[in-house]
Design an enzyme around this catalytic site. Structure first.
Site, PDB file in Angstrom:
ATOM      1  CG  ASP A  84      41.084 -28.365  50.335  1.00 54.33           C
ATOM      2  OD1 ASP A  84      39.961 -28.461  50.736  1.00 54.33           O
ATOM      3  OD2 ASP A  84      41.362 -28.683  49.133  1.00 54.33           O
TER       4      ASP A  84
ATOM      5  CD  GLU B  17      40.729 -35.241  51.192  1.00 51.58           C
ATOM      6  OE1 GLU B  17      41.160 -36.475  51.437  1.00 51.58           O
ATOM      7  OE2 GLU B  17      41.258 -34.513  50.240  1.00 51.58           O
TER       8      GLU B  17
ATOM      9  CE  LYS C  99      37.444 -29.109  49.964  1.00 51.57           C
ATOM     10  NZ  LYS C  99      38.176 -30.490  49.931  1.00 51.57           N
TER      11      LYS C  99
ATOM     12  CD  GLU D 178      37.228 -35.312  44.479  1.00 54.32           C
ATOM     13  OE1 GLU D 178      37.885 -35.393  43.310  1.00 54.32           O
ATOM     14  OE2 GLU D 178      37.547 -34.779  45.310  1.00 54.32           O
TER      15      GLU D 178
ATOM     16  CG  ASP E 131      44.208 -30.573  48.954  1.00 50.50           C
ATOM     17  OD1 ASP E 131      43.267 -30.848  48.046  1.00 50.50           O
ATOM     18  OD2 ASP E 131      44.399 -31.419  49.783  1.00 50.50           O
ATOM     19  CB  SER E 132      43.328 -29.289  43.297  1.00 48.39           C
ATOM     20  OG  SER E 132      42.663 -28.059  43.656  1.00 48.39           O
TER      21      SER E 132
END
Length: 275
Positions: free
Chosen positions: A90, A122, A120, A189, A51-52
């Site tokens: 993501d 978080e 993915k 991270e 999602d970056s």
């Protein structure tokens, strides 16, 4: 019925990545477009449609504004461009926190519409239950602990994690909970080297570091950072190219040629046939 059979491509899958724990390090880069995915596919075990992309492709200030539609569109592009690497997409902010059923429905939609091999998420206090719910229903899940970009508004910015004892304990617990819930790998991270090693030693699934030392089972970087497309990059990024400079030099040369009427030249135009 046609006897024609399409060539099947054996992509790297979640069990293959899980089996790499403690072995040859896992190579991962982000990818957002088909041409870049095609270039990276030869070299990477995992292509992460992160999602970056909200920041590096769409110019958003953070990842919070990224939508399901954006992730699916870029996921489709990366799948078209790659053949070998495992593609992980993501799940964007707000797509998996509301309820277990909503999380599963959104994960299933991503996998159906992109063809990706995993999603993915978080990790946080409630996410382990979500991971377990999705895994039990056939969704391979990669977890993400430490610095969590989707929590930027809670944290007040992008800050390294695990400096205090309480925070170290919470991050380690998030990693263990992710493993217990069935995550096949964990991105770690923005944490101190000691904590990264502690997490790597504490879980039986591979850890993939980003700003978390070489002690992890693999590494991931944002490809645009690694290629030098931005003037500033985080401390943990090593620039392997200067594409911003190369693009600028190419654009300047093109602009000069256009203004001086050197482009297009005789070999770059079409001529009518005589007669």
């Amino acid at each position: 019925m046609s006897s024609h059979r399409q060539e099947t491509v054996r992509r790297i899958a979640a069990p293959d990545i899980a089996a790499r724990k403690g072995k040859t390090p896992i190579v991962c880069l982000t990818a957002y477009t088909a041409p870049v995915a095609e270039i990276l596919d030869e070299h990477c075990d995992v292509l992460l449609v992160g999602d970056s992309l909200g920041m590096v492709v769409h110019g958003l200030p953070n990842t919070v504004g990224v939508t399901m539609e954006m992730m699916i569109m870029h996921g489709q592009a990366v799948m078209r461009g790659s053949r070998k690497a495992m593609v992980v997409v993501d799940m964007p902010f707000g797509s998996y926190e509301g309820s277990l059923e909503e999380a599963y429905a959104n994960a299933a939609r991503i996998m159906k519409e992109t063809g990706a091999q995993a999603v993915k998420v978080e990790a946080g206090e409630t996410v382990a239950e979500t991971i377990a719910y999705m895994v039990k229903r056939g969704i391979p899940v990669m977890s993400h602990v430490g610095l969590r970009p989707q929590a930027v508004n809670m944290d007040g910015g992008f800050k390294a994690k695990g400096k205090g004892a309480d925070e170290r304990k919470r991050i380690l617990e998030d990693a263990r909970a992710s493993e217990a819930a069935g995550a096949f790998a964990i991105v770690v991270e923005g944490v101190a080297e000691g904590l990264a090693k502690e997490i790597t030693d504490a879980v039986a699934v591979p850890t993939i570091g980003i700003g978390a030392s070489a002690g992890c089972d693999g590494q991931v970087l944002v490809v645009d950072d690694m290629l030098g497309l931005f003037s500033w990059t985080p401390k943990f990024v090593r620039r392997y190219a200067d594409l911003k400079g190369e693009i600028s030099r190419a654009a300047a040369a093109y602009a000069d040629d256009v203004r001086e009427r050197r482009f297009p030249g005789p070999g770059e135009i079409y001529f009518a046939k005589a007669g």
